[in-house]
Motif scaffolding. Structure first.
Motif, PDB file in Angstrom:
ATOM      1  N   GLU A 320       0.826  -1.210   0.000  1.00 15.41           N
ATOM      2  CA  GLU A 320       0.000   0.000   0.000  1.00 15.41           C
ATOM      3  C   GLU A 320       0.861   1.261   0.000  1.00 15.41           C
ATOM      4  N   SER A 321       2.065   1.165   0.562  1.00 11.89           N
ATOM      5  CA  SER A 321       2.943   2.334   0.661  1.00 11.89           C
ATOM      6  C   SER A 321       3.748   2.565  -0.612  1.00 11.89           C
ATOM      7  N   ALA A 322       3.815   1.553  -1.473  1.00 12.81           N
ATOM      8  CA  ALA A 322       4.680   1.625  -2.652  1.00 12.81           C
ATOM      9  C   ALA A 322       3.897   1.999  -3.902  1.00 12.81           C
ATOM     10  N   GLY A 323       4.609   2.592  -4.872  1.00 11.92           N
ATOM     11  CA  GLY A 323       3.989   2.940  -6.150  1.00 11.92           C
ATOM     12  C   GLY A 323       4.048   1.806  -7.146  1.00 11.92           C
ATOM     13  N   ILE A 324       4.973   0.855  -6.909  1.00 10.94           N
ATOM     14  CA  ILE A 324       5.152  -0.289  -7.803  1.00 10.94           C
ATOM     15  C   ILE A 324       5.232  -1.550  -6.952  1.00 10.94           C
ATOM     16  N   THR A 325       4.568  -2.611  -7.398  1.00 11.54           N
ATOM     17  CA  THR A 325       4.634  -3.905  -6.713  1.00 11.54           C
ATOM     18  C   THR A 325       5.155  -4.958  -7.683  1.00 11.54           C
ATOM     19  N   LEU A 326       6.153  -5.712  -7.241  1.00 20.00           N
ATOM     20  CA  LEU A 326       6.699  -6.810  -8.045  1.00 20.00           C
ATOM     21  C   LEU A 326       6.019  -8.094  -7.600  1.00 20.00           C
ATOM     22  N   VAL A 327       5.162  -8.629  -8.452  1.00 20.38           N
ATOM     23  CA  VAL A 327       4.293  -9.746  -8.085  1.00 20.38           C
ATOM     24  C   VAL A 327       5.088 -10.934  -7.556  1.00 20.38           C
ATOM     25  N   GLN A 328       6.179 -11.275  -8.225  1.00 20.24           N
ATOM     26  CA  GLN A 328       6.929 -12.467  -7.856  1.00 20.24           C
ATOM     27  C   GLN A 328       7.949 -12.206  -6.750  1.00 20.24           C
ATOM     28  N   GLY A 329       8.065 -10.962  -6.289  1.00 12.71           N
ATOM     29  CA  GLY A 329       9.013 -10.670  -5.230  1.00 12.71           C
ATOM     30  C   GLY A 329      10.451 -10.885  -5.665  1.00 12.71           C
ATOM     31  N   ASP A 330      10.704 -10.704  -6.945  1.00 16.03           N
ATOM     32  CA  ASP A 330      12.007 -10.976  -7.543  1.00 16.03           C
ATOM     33  C   ASP A 330      12.637  -9.652  -7.958  1.00 16.03           C
ATOM     34  N   LEU A 331      13.892  -9.406  -7.552  1.00 14.63           N
ATOM     35  CA  LEU A 331      14.537  -8.133  -7.875  1.00 14.63           C
ATOM     36  C   LEU A 331      14.694  -7.899  -9.370  1.00 14.63           C
ATOM     37  N   ARG A 332      14.625  -8.978 -10.164  1.00 14.07           N
ATOM     38  CA  ARG A 332      14.665  -8.771 -11.610  1.00 14.07           C
ATOM     39  C   ARG A 332      13.453  -7.978 -12.069  1.00 14.07           C
ATOM     40  N   GLY A 333      12.427  -7.923 -11.228  1.00 12.05           N
ATOM     41  CA  GLY A 333      11.270  -7.093 -11.531  1.00 12.05           C
ATOM     42  C   GLY A 333      11.636  -5.618 -11.618  1.00 12.05           C
ATOM     43  N   ILE A 334      12.659  -5.189 -10.835  1.00 14.43           N
ATOM     44  CA  ILE A 334      13.118  -3.801 -10.927  1.00 14.43           C
ATOM     45  C   ILE A 334      13.716  -3.551 -12.301  1.00 14.43           C
ATOM     46  N   VAL A 335      14.431  -4.540 -12.811  1.00 14.61           N
ATOM     47  CA  VAL A 335      15.009  -4.431 -14.154  1.00 14.61           C
ATOM     48  C   VAL A 335      13.900  -4.251 -15.181  1.00 14.61           C
ATOM     49  N   ARG A 336      12.857  -5.092 -15.066  1.00 15.86           N
ATOM     50  CA  ARG A 336      11.734  -5.002 -16.008  1.00 15.86           C
ATOM     51  C   ARG A 336      11.003  -3.670 -15.859  1.00 15.86           C
ATOM     52  N   ALA A 337      10.824  -3.220 -14.615  1.00 12.27           N
ATOM     53  CA  ALA A 337      10.132  -1.948 -14.380  1.00 12.27           C
ATOM     54  C   ALA A 337      10.921  -0.780 -14.950  1.00 12.27           C
ATOM     55  N   ARG A 338      12.245  -0.826 -14.824  1.00 12.72           N
ATOM     56  CA  ARG A 338      13.101   0.238 -15.364  1.00 12.72           C
ATOM     57  C   ARG A 338      12.987   0.290 -16.895  1.00 12.72           C
ATOM     58  N   LYS A 339      13.035  -0.881 -17.528  1.00 10.55           N
ATOM     59  CA  LYS A 339      12.907  -0.936 -18.989  1.00 10.55           C
ATOM     60  C   LYS A 339      11.530  -0.427 -19.423  1.00 10.55           C
ATOM     61  N   LEU A 340      10.495  -0.800 -18.664  1.00  9.17           N
ATOM     62  CA  LEU A 340       9.138  -0.354 -18.980  1.00  9.17           C
ATOM     63  C   LEU A 340       9.019   1.162 -18.833  1.00  9.17           C
ATOM     64  N   SER A 341       9.601   1.708 -17.778  1.00 10.89           N
ATOM     65  CA  SER A 341       9.569   3.151 -17.560  1.00 10.89           C
ATOM     66  C   SER A 341      10.225   3.885 -18.723  1.00 10.89           C
ATOM     67  N   ARG A 342      11.404   3.401 -19.115  1.00  7.73           N
ATOM     68  CA  ARG A 342      12.120   4.057 -20.220  1.00  7.73           C
ATOM     69  C   ARG A 342      11.303   3.990 -21.518  1.00  7.73           C
ATOM     70  N   ALA A 343      10.730   2.799 -21.807  1.00  6.68           N
ATOM     71  CA  ALA A 343       9.958   2.631 -23.040  1.00  6.68           C
ATOM     72  C   ALA A 343       8.694   3.486 -23.028  1.00  6.68           C
ATOM     73  N   THR A 344       8.029   3.552 -21.867  1.00  5.73           N
ATOM     74  CA  THR A 344       6.788   4.332 -21.768  1.00  5.73           C
ATOM     75  C   THR A 344       7.058   5.822 -21.931  1.00  5.73           C
ATOM     76  N   MET A 345       8.104   6.318 -21.278  1.00 10.24           N
ATOM     77  CA  MET A 345       8.406   7.748 -21.382  1.00 10.24           C
ATOM     78  C   MET A 345       8.844   8.115 -22.800  1.00 10.24           C
ATOM     79  N   ARG A 346       9.592   7.221 -23.447  1.00 11.04           N
ATOM     80  CA  ARG A 346       9.973   7.473 -24.839  1.00 11.04           C
ATOM     81  C   ARG A 346       8.728   7.523 -25.726  1.00 11.04           C
ATOM     82  N   ASN A 347       7.785   6.627 -25.453  1.00 11.68           N
ATOM     83  CA  ASN A 347       6.547   6.583 -26.227  1.00 11.68           C
ATOM     84  C   ASN A 347       5.709   7.842 -26.010  1.00 11.68           C
TER      85      ASN A 347
END
Length: 406
Positions: A320-347
């Motif tokens: 509830e306190s966070a803006g992003i939740t990684l469903v699998q609790g895996d730090l690789r989710g941060i990698v995916r979120a970073r790539k998604l952020s970059r792609a979304t902002m570019r778009n």
């Protein structure tokens, strides 16, 4: 999203400017246009108003955010607010909790150094820890059950954040926690003062158990590092991001984990309320901070960071306190979120560019600037089709995010 403010600001000035251009078009054609002047004036003024409808400008940001959020959900990255998605690409420091974030969050009791009967030490500790929600407490309770020990009812239970727990079991005062807690309770630990360091050098967390005001033993608890953690931290380093580990664990244990993972900075023996202060200090240094954690004690830090990232395997309070939740609790989710952020902002930037260019070109053409040179005018029907095409182009560009590689 904050970037939506750019479109909103432009729209605030865009509408009156377009109306002004339409009025100028009406006057110029009415005074200097070919016959029938008023007909030309009205048609061209209406064409300007139609082609300049700021639909594409309004769709540019929300369409990209909506599609990007959907793509993130498919990859196990849940975006609770668009601001987190926007800021994540700018983050230069990631602060990570250790237990449950870098590690599996399923600690096990791997060593018992008892000053009295070993079964009593584990049974009394488990009886008290059963009321606690900390992952280390769960490890103690699980160890007692695996040994077939009876877990007794505890009374006068108190949980001291970042220190341990106290209470009574069968009328015996029991304290389970750090050396600092035992000292606060005026319990002498000198007889076992050198033993915790040996456990910590093996990557274990040392937990003291005191019964009746005397040290009864030590529990060595180990929490395996997640297999994916090293790869995730390597990617963050490749991105130029500084990684800081913050934990309530002893410094020896924390530094051992940090060395194994190549973490840049370690903050050990940190109390829950100090985590948020650490985030504030980094922010005062001008850093853009993301915080990744999973526990109740991480919630203030998650809320303080520019981007809070909660593990889906953690507590509801953290999510509830966070803006992003990684469903699998895996730090690789941060990698995916970073790539998604970059792609979304570019778009989003591409969409805003399309919308601005469309209006920059379309409005003068509709006003008739090409008529003296090529005899070219836009009828309101063609202007309407062009306006629709601009919206379709923005939507089509946003939909490309569905196929972005994460």
């Amino acid at each position: 999203a904050p970037i939506q403010g750019v479109a909103d600001t432009v729209s605030r000035y865009f509408v009156p400017v377009v109306i002004l251009i339409a009025l100028i078009t009406l006057v110029v054609w009415a005074l200097a246009g070919p016959e029938p002047r008023m007909a030309y004036a009205l048609v061209n003024a209406v064409a300007v108003l139609i082609i300049a409808c700021p639909c594409a400008l309004g769709l540019a940001t929300p369409m990209s955010v909506m599609v990007g959020t959907g793509r993130g959900a498919m990859a196990g990255v849940l975006i609770r607010n668009a601001e987190a998605l926007e800021i994540l690409e700018k983050v230069d420091t990631v602060v990570v909790d250790k237990t449950g974030t870098l590690t599996e969050g399923k600690p096990q009791v791997v060593a018992v150094l008892a000053e009295r009967n070993e079964s009593d030490v584990i049974r009394y500790a488990a009886s008290l820890e059963r009321a606690s929600e900390h992952p280390l407490a769960a490890a103690v309770v699980r160890s007692a059950k695996e040994r077939g020990l009876e877990i007794l009812k505890a009374g006068e239970f108190r949980s001291l954040a970042g220190k341990g727990v106290t209470g009574t079991v069968e009328g015996h005062p029991v304290v389970v926690g750090s050396a600092g807690l035992l000292r606060e309770m005026q319990i002498d630990i000198s007889a076992v003062a050198d033993r915790p360091e040996a456990l910590r050098r093996d990557g274990q967390t040392a937990i003291f158990v005191a019964i009746d005001g005397r040290v009864a033993g030590l529990l060595g608890i180990a929490d395996p590092i997640k297999p994916s953690t090293a790869d995730a931290i390597q990617f963050l380093h490749h991105e130029g991001i500084r990684v800081v580990m913050v934990t309530g664990d002893n410094r020896t244990t924390a530094e051992l984990v940090a060395r194994r993972l190549g973490i840049d900075e370690v903050k050990a023996e940190v109390l829950p309320d100090q985590k948020a202060e650490l985030i504030k200090r980094l922010q005062r240094e001008g850093r853009i901070v993301a915080m990744a954690g999973d526990g109740i004690n991480d919630a203030p830090a998650l809320a303080q960071a520019q981007v809070g990232i909660a593990m889906g395997t953690g507590t509801d309070v953290a999510m509830e306190s966070a803006g992003i939740t990684l469903v699998q609790g895996d730090l690789r989710g941060i990698v995916r979120a970073r790539k998604l952020s970059r792609a979304t902002m570019r778009n989003i930037r591409q969409n805003l560019f399309l919308a601005f260019v469309y209006n920059t070109v379309g409005v003068p053409v509709a006003a008739g600037v090409l008529y003296p040179f090529f005899g070219l005018l836009l009828s309101p029907m063609i202007a309407s089709a062009a306006m629709t095409f601009s919206s379709v182009s923005v939507i089509s560009n946003a939909l490309r995010l569905r196929n972005v590689e994460l």
